[in-house]
Design a protein around this motif. Sequence first.
Motif, short mmCIF file in Angstrom:
data_model
loop_
_atom_site.label_atom_id
_atom_site.label_comp_id
_atom_site.label_asym_id
_atom_site.label_seq_id
_atom_site.Cartn_x
_atom_site.Cartn_y
_atom_site.Cartn_z
N SER A 164 0.73 -1.05 0.10
CA SER A 164 0.21 -0.25 0.09
C SER A 164 0.89 1.09 0.02
CB SER A 164 -0.48 0.21 1.82
OG SER A 164 -0.29 0.24 2.47
N SER A 165 0.62 2.50 -0.59
CA SER A 165 0.84 3.32 -0.34
C SER A 165 0.82 4.63 0.59
CB SER A 165 1.00 3.78 -2.03
OG SER A 165 -1.02 4.87 -2.49
N TRP A 166 1.64 5.11 0.71
CA TRP A 166 1.11 6.75 2.08
C TRP A 166 2.05 7.84 0.79
CZ3 TRP A 166 4.35 2.20 2.22
CH2 TRP A 166 5.10 2.61 3.34
N ILE A 167 1.79 8.50 2.12
CA ILE A 167 2.65 10.28 2.20
C ILE A 167 3.22 10.56 1.25
CG2 ILE A 167 4.94 10.95 3.63
CD1 ILE A 167 5.07 8.38 4.80
N GLY A 168 1.88 11.18 0.64
CA GLY A 168 1.37 11.89 -1.08
C GLY A 168 1.88 11.32 -1.96
N LYS A 169 1.96 9.97 -2.15
CA LYS A 169 2.33 8.84 -3.42
C LYS A 169 1.29 8.26 -3.80
CE LYS A 169 6.27 8.36 -3.48
NZ LYS A 169 7.81 9.41 -4.61
N PRO A 170 0.20 8.31 -5.33
CA PRO A 170 -1.05 7.83 -5.86
C PRO A 170 -1.30 6.96 -4.91
CG PRO A 170 0.99 8.42 -7.44
CD PRO A 170 2.02 8.68 -5.95
N GLU A 171 -2.67 7.04 -4.94
CA GLU A 171 -2.75 5.58 -3.59
C GLU A 171 -3.56 4.33 -4.59
OE1 GLU A 171 -7.16 5.20 -1.17
OE2 GLU A 171 -6.57 7.21 -2.01
N VAL A 172 -2.47 3.33 -3.49
CA VAL A 172 -2.40 1.80 -4.48
C VAL A 172 -2.77 0.75 -3.03
CG1 VAL A 172 -1.24 2.47 -6.64
CG2 VAL A 172 -0.18 1.56 -4.41
N ALA A 173 -3.63 -0.12 -3.20
CA ALA A 173 -3.39 -0.77 -2.24
C ALA A 173 -3.86 -2.28 -1.93
CB ALA A 173 -4.50 -0.42 -0.61
N GLY A 174 -3.76 -3.08 -2.05
CA GLY A 174 -3.96 -4.57 -2.17
C GLY A 174 -2.98 -5.33 -1.97
N THR A 175 -2.91 -6.64 -2.68
CA THR A 175 -2.07 -7.30 -3.30
C THR A 175 -1.01 -7.25 -4.17
OG1 THR A 175 -2.85 -8.87 -4.49
CG2 THR A 175 -3.24 -9.19 -2.43
N ALA A 176 0.21 -7.92 -4.43
CA ALA A 176 0.83 -7.21 -5.86
C ALA A 176 0.68 -7.54 -6.69
CB ALA A 176 2.24 -8.13 -5.40
N GLU A 177 -0.51 -8.84 -7.23
CA GLU A 177 -0.49 -9.04 -8.32
C GLU A 177 -2.25 -8.25 -8.47
OE1 GLU A 177 -2.03 -13.23 -10.50
OE2 GLU A 177 -2.69 -12.81 -8.33
N GLU A 178 -2.64 -7.70 -7.84
CA GLU A 178 -3.92 -6.81 -7.51
C GLU A 178 -3.74 -5.13 -8.41
OE1 GLU A 178 -7.11 -8.71 -4.11
OE2 GLU A 178 -5.74 -6.55 -3.78
N ILE A 179 -2.65 -5.33 -7.80
CA ILE A 179 -1.88 -4.02 -8.02
C ILE A 179 -1.43 -3.60 -9.74
CG2 ILE A 179 -0.14 -2.12 -7.92
CD1 ILE A 179 -0.26 -2.72 -4.68
N ALA A 180 -1.06 -4.65 -9.33
CA ALA A 180 -0.60 -4.89 -11.13
C ALA A 180 -1.67 -5.06 -12.21
CB ALA A 180 0.60 -6.07 -11.31
N GLN A 181 -2.48 -6.00 -12.02
CA GLN A 181 -3.65 -5.53 -12.79
C GLN A 181 -4.52 -4.59 -13.37
OE1 GLN A 181 -3.91 -8.44 -14.36
NE2 GLN A 181 -3.00 -10.27 -13.74
N GLU A 182 -4.59 -3.88 -12.37
CA GLU A 182 -4.96 -2.26 -11.94
C GLU A 182 -4.21 -0.57 -12.67
OE1 GLU A 182 -6.18 -1.61 -7.77
OE2 GLU A 182 -7.70 -3.43 -7.74
N LEU A 183 -3.08 -1.69 -13.31
CA LEU A 183 -2.24 -0.54 -13.93
C LEU A 183 -2.52 -0.30 -15.10
CD1 LEU A 183 1.17 -2.07 -12.96
CD2 LEU A 183 0.25 0.36 -11.33
N ALA A 184 -2.38 1.16 -16.16
CA ALA A 184 -2.64 1.64 -16.84
C ALA A 184 -1.96 1.01 -17.72
CB ALA A 184 -2.51 3.06 -17.04
N PRO A 185 -2.06 0.62 -19.24
CA PRO A 185 -1.25 0.36 -20.28
C PRO A 185 0.36 0.89 -19.97
CG PRO A 185 -3.02 0.35 -21.19
CD PRO A 185 -3.50 0.81 -19.87
N GLY A 186 0.03 2.33 -20.16
CA GLY A 186 1.09 3.37 -19.41
C GLY A 186 2.53 3.35 -19.07
N ALA A 187 1.67 1.82 -17.78
CA ALA A 187 2.53 2.20 -16.82
C ALA A 187 3.95 1.39 -16.87
CB ALA A 187 2.00 1.76 -15.83
N TRP A 188 3.76 0.39 -18.51
CA TRP A 188 4.76 -0.40 -18.01
C TRP A 188 5.74 0.42 -19.92
CZ3 TRP A 188 4.20 -4.90 -15.91
CH2 TRP A 188 3.54 -4.91 -14.74
N LYS A 189 7.35 -0.34 -19.44
CA LYS A 189 8.00 0.29 -19.98
C LYS A 189 8.85 -1.19 -20.34
CE LYS A 189 11.93 3.49 -19.89
NZ LYS A 189 12.73 4.25 -19.17
N ARG A 190 9.12 -0.99 -21.23
CA ARG A 190 10.20 -2.29 -21.92
C ARG A 190 11.54 -2.43 -22.21
NH1 ARG A 190 7.43 -5.28 -27.31
NH2 ARG A 190 5.88 -5.62 -24.93
#
Length: 322
Positions: free
Chosen positions: A198-224
């Motif tokens: 989970s994030s805190w202290i001024g970071k974009p809000e995310v919370a959950g399991t690692a897999e749940e966070i990965a599934q919710e990422l926007a396509p533009g968040a990935w970098k090859r």
Amino acid sequence: AAAFLDGVLGPERRKTGWMRAEAAGDSGPWRQQAVLGRSHWDADALRDMVRDYALETLAAPGAVLVIDETGFLKQGTRSCGVGRQYTGSAGKITNCQIGVFAAYVSDKGCAFIDRQLYLPQDWTNKPERRTAAHVPDSIGFVTKPEIASQMIERALAAAVPFDWVAADAIYGVGRIEMQLRRAGKGYVLGAHATDQFSSWIGKPEVAGTAEEIAQELAPGAWKRLSAGDGTKGARLYDWAYVELADLEAAEYNEAFTGLWTRGLLIRRSLSDEDLAFFSTWCPAGTPIDTLVRVEGERWAIEDAFETAKTELGLTHNETRSW
């Protein structure tokens, strides 16, 4: 001892006592076996000499201490620490020994600088097995993460110049994370898909399991990016990096200053979109490219295991005692 080393470095494909003895012109393996089984020498002192020798050539800024384990398949029950346990070497639970190793990896090369045999708990509870295998009374049950922590502590005490630690999910536990934060070292440690972040202290809000966070990422968040060169060229994956919090280094050690970032690094395979997760700790502003490079250095220890097993007889060891 010189004949023993000549045999290990020689062209024979098997490095057993008989094969080494034959190469040395001996009539039997007894002199070779005596070096390991009956001579009086300090294995830990030799380990430290090897470490110092390797660092003379390999020490460099940005170096990574890589922790990993490997298995030694066995048929019998007398070899020290042998038992039915999982090993990635076979990809299954089988009769084997497990060794935990630390490798020093820099842009100048890679070398093992520490090692320890894992002694399963059922060994530590059976005095007769311990006595038969000459296990010292001072050796008790120690988990693999605890072995890794001891190796890190030895490296720190010896002033080994490294900036990062990389390891798989077996070693990505709270104790090692806190140890490295207090030491001012960055890390990229394997995490499980079910681990909570989970994030805190001024970071974009995310919370959950690692897999749940990965599934919710926007396509533009990935970098090859490439995790380094393999036998078939660049090891390309899609990567995403989620910053979770910026924390003061002084919270963990008053000797350090500045902001460090706690994060989650995610790797996605190009072929089957399989995901892997890594807990990270690094100076604030560290780019994802650096974290990917550090994670990619773990392949160096796999290559080192392969070389040691196929060319230097690491799996041909016949010694049964501690």
